[in-house]
Write an enzyme that holds these catalytic residues in place. Sequence first.
Site, mmCIF file in Angstrom:
data_model
loop_
_atom_site.group_PDB
_atom_site.id
_atom_site.type_symbol
_atom_site.label_atom_id
_atom_site.label_comp_id
_atom_site.label_asym_id
_atom_site.label_seq_id
_atom_site.Cartn_x
_atom_site.Cartn_y
_atom_site.Cartn_z
ATOM 1 N NE ARG A 43 -31.957 -22.836 -26.451
ATOM 2 C CZ ARG A 43 -32.868 -22.531 -25.345
ATOM 3 N NH1 ARG A 43 -33.719 -23.403 -24.821
ATOM 4 N NH2 ARG A 43 -33.161 -21.386 -24.919
ATOM 5 C CD GLU B 124 -37.267 -26.131 -30.467
ATOM 6 O OE1 GLU B 124 -37.592 -25.214 -30.233
ATOM 7 O OE2 GLU B 124 -36.578 -26.755 -29.649
ATOM 8 C CG HIS C 105 -38.648 -24.952 -27.015
ATOM 9 N ND1 HIS C 105 -37.570 -24.678 -27.748
ATOM 10 C CD2 HIS C 105 -38.398 -24.570 -25.617
ATOM 11 C CE1 HIS C 105 -36.816 -23.924 -26.838
ATOM 12 N NE2 HIS C 105 -37.247 -23.943 -25.551
HETATM 13 N N1 LIG Z 1 -36.927 -26.226 -22.851
HETATM 14 C C1 LIG Z 1 -36.783 -24.922 -22.525
HETATM 15 O O1 LIG Z 1 -37.731 -24.391 -22.621
HETATM 16 C C2 LIG Z 1 -35.712 -24.238 -21.626
HETATM 17 C C3 LIG Z 1 -35.907 -23.347 -20.783
HETATM 18 C C4 LIG Z 1 -34.966 -22.729 -19.977
HETATM 19 C C5 LIG Z 1 -33.729 -23.144 -20.265
HETATM 20 N N2 LIG Z 1 -33.477 -24.090 -20.966
HETATM 21 C C6 LIG Z 1 -31.919 -24.472 -21.409
HETATM 22 O O2 LIG Z 1 -31.441 -24.918 -20.145
HETATM 23 C C7 LIG Z 1 -30.025 -24.718 -20.208
HETATM 24 C C8 LIG Z 1 -29.569 -24.697 -18.552
HETATM 25 O O3 LIG Z 1 -30.346 -23.501 -18.134
HETATM 26 P P1 LIG Z 1 -29.807 -23.171 -16.515
HETATM 27 O O4 LIG Z 1 -30.364 -21.908 -16.140
HETATM 28 O O5 LIG Z 1 -29.797 -24.338 -15.600
HETATM 29 O O6 LIG Z 1 -28.131 -22.663 -16.781
HETATM 30 P P2 LIG Z 1 -26.872 -23.039 -16.089
HETATM 31 O O7 LIG Z 1 -25.899 -21.860 -16.862
HETATM 32 O O8 LIG Z 1 -27.311 -22.736 -14.602
HETATM 33 O O9 LIG Z 1 -26.427 -24.470 -16.297
HETATM 34 C C9 LIG Z 1 -25.887 -24.757 -17.742
HETATM 35 C C10 LIG Z 1 -24.945 -25.861 -17.103
HETATM 36 O O10 LIG Z 1 -24.329 -26.478 -18.188
HETATM 37 C C11 LIG Z 1 -22.983 -26.638 -18.042
HETATM 38 N N3 LIG Z 1 -22.218 -26.898 -19.124
HETATM 39 C C12 LIG Z 1 -21.612 -25.845 -20.145
HETATM 40 N N4 LIG Z 1 -21.022 -26.410 -21.037
HETATM 41 C C13 LIG Z 1 -20.792 -27.736 -20.725
HETATM 42 C C14 LIG Z 1 -20.238 -28.804 -20.960
HETATM 43 N N5 LIG Z 1 -19.401 -28.711 -22.247
HETATM 44 N N6 LIG Z 1 -20.374 -30.003 -20.658
HETATM 45 C C15 LIG Z 1 -21.002 -30.314 -19.607
HETATM 46 N N7 LIG Z 1 -21.687 -29.384 -19.032
HETATM 47 C C16 LIG Z 1 -21.549 -27.885 -19.699
HETATM 48 C C17 LIG Z 1 -22.288 -25.298 -17.232
HETATM 49 O O11 LIG Z 1 -21.196 -25.274 -16.723
HETATM 50 C C18 LIG Z 1 -23.716 -25.312 -16.384
HETATM 51 O O12 LIG Z 1 -23.242 -25.878 -15.069
HETATM 52 C C19 LIG Z 1 -29.923 -23.252 -20.828
HETATM 53 O O13 LIG Z 1 -28.822 -22.859 -21.154
HETATM 54 C C20 LIG Z 1 -31.158 -23.306 -21.711
HETATM 55 O O14 LIG Z 1 -30.436 -23.622 -23.158
HETATM 56 C C21 LIG Z 1 -34.460 -24.549 -21.891
#
Ligand SMILES: NC(=O)c1ccc[n+]([C@@H]2O[C@H](COP(=O)([O-])OP(=O)(O)OC[C@H]3O[C@@H](n4cnc5c(N)ncnc54)[C@H](O)[C@@H]3O)[C@@H](O)[C@H]2O)c1
Length: 351
Positions: free
Chosen positions: A268, A297, A316
Site C-alpha cells: 500500500r 491514487e 495499482h
Molecule cells: N498492489 C495490490 O494490488 C495488492 C494486492 C493484494 C494485496 N496487496 C497488499 O499486500 C498486503 C499483503 O497481503 P498478504 O495476502 O500477503 O497478507 P498477509 O497477511 O499474508 O501478510 C502481511 C504480512 O505483513 C506483516 N506485518 C504486519 N504488520 C507488520 C509490521 N508492523 N512490520 C512488519 N510486518 C508486518 C504480517 O505479519 C504478515 O506477515 C495486503 O495487506 C495488501 O495491502 C496489494
Amino acid sequence: MWCSRTALGRLQKITPCTVTGFHRAMSMLPKVYVTRKVPPAGLEILRKSGQVQFEMWDSDDPVPRVELLKKVKGCDGILCVLTEKIDAHLLDAAGPNLKVLSTMSVGFDHLSLDELKKRGIRVGYTPEVLTDAVAELTVALLLTTSRRLIEATHEAKTGGWGTWRTLWLCGHELANSTVGILGLGRIGVAIAERLKPFKVKKFIYSDVEPRPELANIIEAEYVSLDELAKESDFLAICCALTPETHGICNWNLFSKMKKNAIFINTSRGGVVNQEDLYEALSTGRIAGAGLDVTTPEPLPTHHPLFTLKNCVILPHIASASYTTRNSMSALAANNLLAGLRGERMPKELKL
Ligand SMILES: NC(=O)c1ccc[n+]([C@@H]2O[C@H](COP(=O)([O-])OP(=O)(O)OC[C@H]3O[C@@H](n4cnc5c(N)ncnc54)[C@H](O)[C@@H]3O)[C@@H](O)[C@H]2O)c1
C-alpha cells in the site's frame, strides 16, 4: 434497481394482481448494496442466489460519498472495494440492520475495524485468490525496474539507440543477490518462490515476529528492520498497511540501504514516505524503485516521482488479471451470502 433473479423470474409469471405480493416477497429479502460494478463471476452468484435484493453502483468509477451514504441506509449487507472508506460515519448511515461487510480485497486498511467490531458486523475479505497474480506482477515490476526496461524501450523508440555500448543502460541482476522482504505473509512467500529460480543467493525478511512455518518454505532468515535495509540488494515491501507500518519506509530506512539497492512496493502507498523516497532516488542514495501503489491514487501526473528515470510507477494493477479479479468478486459474493445466512464465511476477517 433492486433485483434478485428468482424474484424477477417469478415476476414474469405472475399477473398484475399478484404484483403487490411480489413486492412484499422482494422486500423481505436482505438488502445489499454493491458499491462498484464488480466482475461478472460475483454478480452472477448474487443474482442466482435468490437470497438477496441488491443494488449496484454500475460504474467503473467510485460511487460519490454522498450517494453511498444514502444508498447504504437500511442495508443488511454491503459489498465494497478498497476505495470506499468504511468508517463510523458510513456505518451510522447504514444503520442497525447492517450485519455483513464484504470487501473485494485482501487489504483492509480502508475499514475501521474497531467500529465494525463494536457493532458486531462480520467482515469478509479475499486473501489467497490474488496471491499468484500479485506475486507475478511484483516480479515483473522488480525486473522492469532493475533492468531499466522503461528507459530502454523509450531510448529504442526515440532514437537514443546508437551503437552497442559497454555500460549503456546497465542495471542490477538477481543472480547472487540478497532479496529482503518486509512482511513475510502469503504474497511475500509467493514472490520469493518465483524469484528463487533466478539464482538468488539469500532471502532475508523482517516482520512483527519470526514466521518459521513460512520462512522455511523459502529458507529465509529473520533479521531486524535495520539489517533488512543494510543487507538487501532488492527490498520487496509486502506488509499490511497498519498504524505501525504507516510511513515505515522513510529516510531512516533508505539511508541505510545499499546504493545499488532496488526498492519495490506492491503493498500500500501509505507504508512509504514519498518525499523521502524522492530524496533517496534523486540523490542516488538507492538505485531504483518500482511502485504499484502510491499516495494518493491516482498519483497526480505532475508528481515529482514521475520525473525520475529510476522510478517505475504502475497504477495499482498487481491483482489485475481476468481470472483473479473474477475469483475475488466470486469470493466476495460468497462471503457476503454466507454471512447473511449466519454461516461460516469462506474467508472471514477475525476482528
Ligand atoms: N498492489 C495490490 O494490488 C495488492 C494486492 C493484494 C494485496 N496487496 C497488499 O499486500 C498486503 C499483503 O497481503 P498478504 O495476502 O500477503 O497478507 P498477509 O497477511 O499474508 O501478510 C502481511 C504480512 O505483513 C506483516 N506485518 C504486519 N504488520 C507488520 C509490521 N508492523 N512490520 C512488519 N510486518 C508486518 C504480517 O505479519 C504478515 O506477515 C495486503 O495487506 C495488501 O495491502 C496489494
